[in-house]
Design a protein around this motif. Structure first.
Motif, PDB file in Angstrom:
ATOM      1  N   PHE A  18      35.350  31.274  41.632  1.00 39.01           N
ATOM      2  CA  PHE A  18      35.431  31.966  42.920  1.00 39.01           C
ATOM      3  C   PHE A  18      35.764  33.444  42.720  1.00 39.01           C
ATOM      4  O   PHE A  18      35.181  34.313  43.371  1.00 39.01           O
ATOM      5  CB  PHE A  18      36.479  31.298  43.820  1.00 39.01           C
ATOM      6  CG  PHE A  18      36.654  31.988  45.139  1.00 39.01           C
ATOM      7  CD1 PHE A  18      35.674  31.906  46.113  1.00 39.01           C
ATOM      8  CD2 PHE A  18      37.789  32.746  45.396  1.00 39.01           C
ATOM      9  CE1 PHE A  18      35.822  32.556  47.326  1.00 39.01           C
ATOM     10  CE2 PHE A  18      37.949  33.405  46.601  1.00 39.01           C
ATOM     11  CZ  PHE A  18      36.969  33.308  47.576  1.00 39.01           C
ATOM     12  N   LYS A  19      36.681  33.744  41.822  1.00 42.08           N
ATOM     13  CA  LYS A  19      37.058  35.140  41.550  1.00 42.08           C
ATOM     14  C   LYS A  19      35.884  35.922  40.978  1.00 42.08           C
ATOM     15  O   LYS A  19      35.681  37.092  41.311  1.00 42.08           O
ATOM     16  CB  LYS A  19      38.252  35.188  40.596  1.00 42.08           C
ATOM     17  CG  LYS A  19      39.540  34.700  41.230  1.00 42.08           C
ATOM     18  CD  LYS A  19      40.663  34.656  40.221  1.00 42.08           C
ATOM     19  CE  LYS A  19      41.923  34.047  40.802  1.00 42.08           C
ATOM     20  NZ  LYS A  19      43.000  33.941  39.812  1.00 42.08           N
ATOM     21  N   TRP A  20      35.089  35.292  40.094  1.00 45.68           N
ATOM     22  CA  TRP A  20      33.912  35.961  39.550  1.00 45.68           C
ATOM     23  C   TRP A  20      32.908  36.257  40.660  1.00 45.68           C
ATOM     24  O   TRP A  20      32.284  37.325  40.668  1.00 45.68           O
ATOM     25  CB  TRP A  20      33.266  35.112  38.453  1.00 45.68           C
ATOM     26  CG  TRP A  20      33.956  35.250  37.136  1.00 45.68           C
ATOM     27  CD1 TRP A  20      34.919  34.441  36.622  1.00 45.68           C
ATOM     28  CD2 TRP A  20      33.740  36.284  36.158  1.00 45.68           C
ATOM     29  NE1 TRP A  20      35.321  34.903  35.392  1.00 45.68           N
ATOM     30  CE2 TRP A  20      34.617  36.026  35.086  1.00 45.68           C
ATOM     31  CE3 TRP A  20      32.906  37.386  36.097  1.00 45.68           C
ATOM     32  CZ2 TRP A  20      34.672  36.835  33.957  1.00 45.68           C
ATOM     33  CZ3 TRP A  20      32.959  38.201  34.981  1.00 45.68           C
ATOM     34  CH2 TRP A  20      33.836  37.919  33.930  1.00 45.68           C
ATOM     35  N   ILE A  21      32.739  35.337  41.593  1.00 46.74           N
ATOM     36  CA  ILE A  21      31.812  35.553  42.711  1.00 46.74           C
ATOM     37  C   ILE A  21      32.307  36.703  43.581  1.00 46.74           C
ATOM     38  O   ILE A  21      31.524  37.573  43.986  1.00 46.74           O
ATOM     39  CB  ILE A  21      31.643  34.257  43.528  1.00 46.74           C
ATOM     40  CG1 ILE A  21      30.879  33.223  42.699  1.00 46.74           C
ATOM     41  CG2 ILE A  21      30.917  34.518  44.838  1.00 46.74           C
ATOM     42  CD1 ILE A  21      30.846  31.825  43.292  1.00 46.74           C
ATOM     43  N   VAL A  22      33.616  36.731  43.871  1.00 47.72           N
ATOM     44  CA  VAL A  22      34.191  37.814  44.672  1.00 47.72           C
ATOM     45  C   VAL A  22      33.979  39.161  43.973  1.00 47.72           C
ATOM     46  O   VAL A  22      33.581  40.145  44.601  1.00 47.72           O
ATOM     47  CB  VAL A  22      35.690  37.563  44.946  1.00 47.72           C
ATOM     48  CG1 VAL A  22      36.356  38.797  45.524  1.00 47.72           C
ATOM     49  CG2 VAL A  22      35.862  36.377  45.870  1.00 47.72           C
ATOM     50  N   ALA A  23      34.217  39.199  42.675  1.00 49.29           N
ATOM     51  CA  ALA A  23      34.028  40.444  41.925  1.00 49.29           C
ATOM     52  C   ALA A  23      32.562  40.877  41.954  1.00 49.29           C
ATOM     53  O   ALA A  23      32.265  42.068  42.126  1.00 49.29           O
ATOM     54  CB  ALA A  23      34.502  40.271  40.487  1.00 49.29           C
ATOM     55  N   PHE A  24      31.654  39.922  41.809  1.00 50.62           N
ATOM     56  CA  PHE A  24      30.223  40.247  41.859  1.00 50.62           C
ATOM     57  C   PHE A  24      29.848  40.798  43.233  1.00 50.62           C
ATOM     58  O   PHE A  24      29.085  41.768  43.338  1.00 50.62           O
ATOM     59  CB  PHE A  24      29.387  39.006  41.518  1.00 50.62           C
ATOM     60  CG  PHE A  24      27.915  39.243  41.584  1.00 50.62           C
ATOM     61  CD1 PHE A  24      27.264  39.950  40.589  1.00 50.62           C
ATOM     62  CD2 PHE A  24      27.178  38.790  42.656  1.00 50.62           C
ATOM     63  CE1 PHE A  24      25.903  40.191  40.654  1.00 50.62           C
ATOM     64  CE2 PHE A  24      25.817  39.023  42.735  1.00 50.62           C
ATOM     65  CZ  PHE A  24      25.179  39.720  41.736  1.00 50.62           C
ATOM     66  N   VAL A  25      30.388  40.197  44.293  1.00 53.36           N
ATOM     67  CA  VAL A  25      30.098  40.671  45.650  1.00 53.36           C
ATOM     68  C   VAL A  25      30.633  42.091  45.837  1.00 53.36           C
ATOM     69  O   VAL A  25      29.966  42.946  46.436  1.00 53.36           O
ATOM     70  CB  VAL A  25      30.684  39.695  46.698  1.00 53.36           C
ATOM     71  CG1 VAL A  25      30.668  40.296  48.086  1.00 53.36           C
ATOM     72  CG2 VAL A  25      29.921  38.380  46.669  1.00 53.36           C
TER      73      VAL A  25
END
Length: 137
Positions: A18-25
């Motif tokens: 989830f944190k990787w997705i947030v960072a990508f966004v």
């Protein structure tokens, strides 16, 4: 350097995902926002607003720092920070050359490079003449 091979539980890997997705966004928002808020360039018809370059850059920097902050809380982020700290400690142990040693080494490398360039230029010229002699061109 220390090796840390601890296994992470599944809940941690889900949180990390989830944190990787947030960072990508956040990073995507920085790129897309910069493109949409710019007022000049080849795709100026595509832009919706004409925002100051400094404001766009500040917004992009804030988003990138936020993404890095999110990534720093992941398992791989913590490992990267630990690695960076240990690397910094190792760099402090390095004995750096003096200014005089650096200058002398630079001049030696420069002189050897010039000598080698001239030698290769001469060998190339000889080879061209030999090939021309043999082929009759």
């Amino acid at each position: 350097m220390k090796a840390n091979h601890a296994e992470t539980p599944d809940s941690s890997s889900a949180a990390d995902t989830f944190k990787w997705i947030v960072a990508f966004v956040l990073l995507a928002a920085a790129v897309v926002g910069n493109a949409l808020l710019g007022g000049s360039g080849p795709n100026s018809d595509f832009t919706y607003y004409n925002l100051n370059v400094v404001a766009r850059a500040a917004g992009a920097v804030v988003l990138v720092v936020a993404a890095l902050g999110v990534l720093a809380t992941t398992v791989k982020g913590k490992a990267a920070i630990t690695f960076a700290r240990e690397a910094r400690m190792e760099v402090r142990k390095v004995v750096w050359p003096t200014r005089q040693e650096t200058t002398q080494t630079t001049f030696i490398v420069l002189a050897v490079s010039i000598v080698m360039a001239l030698a290769l230029w001469g060998i190339d010229g000889l080879m061209v003449r030999l090939v021309a002699l043999v082929t009759g061109v």
